[in-house]
Write an enzyme that holds these catalytic residues in place. Sequence first.
Site, mmCIF file in Angstrom:
data_model
loop_
_atom_site.group_PDB
_atom_site.id
_atom_site.type_symbol
_atom_site.label_atom_id
_atom_site.label_comp_id
_atom_site.label_asym_id
_atom_site.label_seq_id
_atom_site.Cartn_x
_atom_site.Cartn_y
_atom_site.Cartn_z
ATOM 1 N N LYS A 116 -60.089 -26.843 5.154
ATOM 2 C CA LYS A 116 -60.499 -27.700 4.907
ATOM 3 C C LYS A 116 -61.799 -28.228 4.579
ATOM 4 C CE LYS A 116 -62.099 -31.476 6.839
ATOM 5 N NZ LYS A 116 -62.573 -32.975 7.023
ATOM 6 N N ASP A 149 -57.080 -36.253 9.599
ATOM 7 C CA ASP A 149 -56.978 -35.161 8.391
ATOM 8 C C ASP A 149 -55.589 -34.235 8.533
ATOM 9 O OD1 ASP A 149 -59.731 -35.441 8.089
ATOM 10 O OD2 ASP A 149 -60.698 -34.043 9.099
#
Length: 293
Positions: free
Chosen positions: A23, A151
């Site tokens: 990410k 997340d």
Amino acid sequence: MTVGSGHRWPEPSMHPTEIAYAKINLALHVRRRRADGYHDIETIFAFAEHGDIVAAEPGPARLMLAGPFAPALAGEDPEDNLVMRAADGLCALAGEAARPAIRLDKRLPVAAGIGGGSADAAAVLRLLGRAYGIAADDPRVMTLAATLGADVPACVRSATVRGGERGDRLESIAADGLHGLPLLLVNPRVALPTGPVFAAWDRVDRGPLAPGDPLAAALAGRNDLEAPATLLHPVIGEVVTLLAAQPGAILARMSGSGATCFALFGSEADRDAADRALAHRRPDWWRLTSRLR
């Protein structure tokens, strides 16, 4: 081998795998501290083509670690690992009484601002969901993902999205201009947990993330955690400065709460030249060449 309610796992040579895509926060604006202790943020999530690898194998249920960064997790209780919690939750959704064994090939640094455990957990949700016939965008999966970490929902999608609130309110965006952009990730081999970075943030709201085109918004934006992370580990500033100075660099910034930093490039040739330059100057740093998904 049959597991739970009749699901048959492939033979060992055919174990299903899933990439836990790294990410990247192209921009990360911290707006305020919430009553629940979390922070409201505005961010643009993007993902590399590479990451850790998770695999499901016939039980008994256990977490097996491999890869260059496996030693960083070796002392942890496997049942506390997000990967096993994700497997528990997905198997419960599927009505499976038993979990498969999970193998985690840990190729990315730990506590590095690029998803880590969140991306690994998300990959398990996709992997087991596919095996049990539950789509990754099933609302039950996304609800489960949000319980695992702020997340994790974005990591389940692993596509360029805007994130708001804790980072778990996601907005799909057109990101054709980002797809395939050459990417260089660099970590100075500093493990940096999120908590101390947020604690060092000065609590100044510097304004919202611009709307519209995600690359333009990222270029006009910032990472509000970069300054406090750099106070804790000044080498982060050195990484960003070196990346920004490379020919062809479009954007250089720290990702998440650090310490991994990234640069986007206009061509793979420029990215590869930057990789060679940093390898020569700081051979002790970890680097990964990739592209945005």
